[in-house]
Motif scaffolding. Structure first.
Motif, PDB file in Angstrom:
ATOM      1  N   THR A 175      -0.412  -3.015  16.212  1.00  0.00           N
ATOM      2  CA  THR A 175      -1.729  -1.426  15.439  1.00  0.00           C
ATOM      3  C   THR A 175      -0.794  -2.029  14.120  1.00  0.00           C
ATOM      4  O   THR A 175       0.108  -1.518  14.215  1.00  0.00           O
ATOM      5  CB  THR A 175      -1.788  -1.029  16.572  1.00  0.00           C
ATOM      6  OG1 THR A 175      -2.488  -1.549  17.558  1.00  0.00           O
ATOM      7  CG2 THR A 175      -2.539  -0.242  15.594  1.00  0.00           C
ATOM      8  N   GLN A 176      -1.697  -2.727  13.038  1.00  0.00           N
ATOM      9  CA  GLN A 176      -0.985  -1.609  11.873  1.00  0.00           C
ATOM     10  C   GLN A 176      -1.516  -0.819  11.539  1.00  0.00           C
ATOM     11  O   GLN A 176      -2.802  -0.389  11.245  1.00  0.00           O
ATOM     12  CB  GLN A 176      -1.541  -3.214  10.786  1.00  0.00           C
ATOM     13  CG  GLN A 176      -1.198  -2.801   9.465  1.00  0.00           C
ATOM     14  CD  GLN A 176      -0.150  -3.307   9.492  1.00  0.00           C
ATOM     15  OE1 GLN A 176       1.362  -3.532  10.495  1.00  0.00           O
ATOM     16  NE2 GLN A 176       0.904  -2.998   7.767  1.00  0.00           N
ATOM     17  N   LEU A 177      -0.732   1.155  10.921  1.00  0.00           N
ATOM     18  CA  LEU A 177      -1.186   1.669  11.041  1.00  0.00           C
ATOM     19  C   LEU A 177      -0.759   1.860   9.440  1.00  0.00           C
ATOM     20  O   LEU A 177      -0.861   1.477   8.743  1.00  0.00           O
ATOM     21  CB  LEU A 177       0.050   3.082  11.356  1.00  0.00           C
ATOM     22  CG  LEU A 177       0.459   3.198  12.831  1.00  0.00           C
ATOM     23  CD1 LEU A 177       1.748   3.674  12.651  1.00  0.00           C
ATOM     24  CD2 LEU A 177      -1.065   3.470  13.623  1.00  0.00           C
ATOM     25  N   SER A 178      -1.802   3.263   9.157  1.00  0.00           N
ATOM     26  CA  SER A 178      -2.537   2.932   7.301  1.00  0.00           C
ATOM     27  C   SER A 178      -1.836   4.823   6.931  1.00  0.00           C
ATOM     28  O   SER A 178      -2.598   5.438   8.548  1.00  0.00           O
ATOM     29  CB  SER A 178      -3.686   2.425   6.654  1.00  0.00           C
ATOM     30  OG  SER A 178      -3.325   1.052   6.705  1.00  0.00           O
ATOM     31  N   LEU A 179      -1.607   4.450   5.847  1.00  0.00           N
ATOM     32  CA  LEU A 179      -0.919   6.700   5.937  1.00  0.00           C
ATOM     33  C   LEU A 179      -3.129   7.047   5.671  1.00  0.00           C
ATOM     34  O   LEU A 179      -3.895   6.440   5.013  1.00  0.00           O
ATOM     35  CB  LEU A 179      -0.515   6.785   4.335  1.00  0.00           C
ATOM     36  CG  LEU A 179       0.964   6.284   4.373  1.00  0.00           C
ATOM     37  CD1 LEU A 179       1.563   6.948   3.462  1.00  0.00           C
ATOM     38  CD2 LEU A 179       1.682   7.495   5.430  1.00  0.00           C
ATOM     39  N   ALA A 180      -3.309   8.457   6.529  1.00  0.00           N
ATOM     40  CA  ALA A 180      -4.191   8.919   6.046  1.00  0.00           C
ATOM     41  C   ALA A 180      -4.468   8.720   5.026  1.00  0.00           C
ATOM     42  O   ALA A 180      -3.566   9.189   4.220  1.00  0.00           O
ATOM     43  CB  ALA A 180      -4.254  10.144   7.190  1.00  0.00           C
ATOM     44  N   LYS A 181      -5.977   9.460   4.259  1.00  0.00           N
ATOM     45  CA  LYS A 181      -6.698   9.800   3.056  1.00  0.00           C
ATOM     46  C   LYS A 181      -6.668  11.437   3.552  1.00  0.00           C
ATOM     47  O   LYS A 181      -7.422  11.315   2.107  1.00  0.00           O
ATOM     48  CB  LYS A 181      -7.966   8.383   2.784  1.00  0.00           C
ATOM     49  CG  LYS A 181      -7.233   7.328   2.851  1.00  0.00           C
ATOM     50  CD  LYS A 181      -7.824   6.671   2.054  1.00  0.00           C
ATOM     51  CE  LYS A 181      -8.281   5.137   2.049  1.00  0.00           C
ATOM     52  NZ  LYS A 181      -6.961   4.487   1.498  1.00  0.00           N
TER      53      LYS A 181
END
Length: 206
Positions: A193-199
């Protein structure tokens, strides 16, 4: 703690939660506090304790007070079904979930208008009573040591929790290092799963 460093911790913790199916970040105060507690203790060298209990915050006026916990005989109390979790140092109370109070307090009429703000306040700024929650940012907290131990024991005793905490700490990396915008997480079957920093970072302070 400067706003950008506070946001880094929040965005990593929130980013991990966004990668977990069916997770509800606005109800994950245990996770935000645990990630923040590890970073403050192990990376910043700040003695920070995870604390559970009840918490009241004025969102604007005396009529706009929101609570984590429940009112019982005009007293704010906490239990397993009504609580919040935050961090306490020798001088401050810090809540890394604060930028999503808008979602956490969604049932409150004022919540939809809330700005995304950092909660990092001196302990001596606490209001004297619930009746003193009159201006935006006034707060009152009620630690529950027994509930803290009970919740932490159950939370940290779960294998999935330990895995998610390890992922968050690995993604955070070094305090002086450049924060990666993305991070790969694999489930128990090896599926990535690719995680991204929350905005949802804070733009100011309570």
């Amino acid at each position: 703690m400067p706003l950008n460093e506070y946001n880094r911790i929040h965005r990593v913790a929130h980013g991990v939660l966004q990668g977990v199916p069916d997770a509800s970040p606005e109800k994950a105060c245990l996770f935000f506090a645990s990630v923040g507690g590890f970073v403050l203790n192990q990376i910043y060298g700040i003695n920070a304790a995870v604390v559970a209990g009840a918490f009241g915050l004025c969102l604007g006026s005396p009529e706009d007070v929101a609570f984590f916990g429940r009112l019982e005989d005009s007293q704010l109390v906490s239990d397993r079904n009504a609580f919040h979790m935050w961090l306490q140092t020798d001088t401050h109370i810090i809540d890394f979930m604060a930028p999503i109070y808008r979602e956490a307090f969604s049932e409150h009429p004022k919540a939809k208008d809330l700005s995304r703000l950092m909660f990092q306040r001196r302990l001596n700024e606490e209001a004297g009573s619930l009746d003193d929650l009159k201006s935006m940012g006034d707060f009152r907290y009620f630690p529950d040591p027994a509930l803290t131990d009970e919740l932490l024991d159950g939370f940290l005793g779960r294998a999935v929790t330990k895995d998610l905490l390890r992922i968050a700490i690995a993604w955070y990396g070094k305090r002086t290092g450049r924060q990666s915008e993305n991070f790969a997480m694999s489930d128990e079957s090896g599926r990535p799963t690719q995680l991204s920093l929350a905005k949802t970072g804070a733009i100011g302070s309570w």
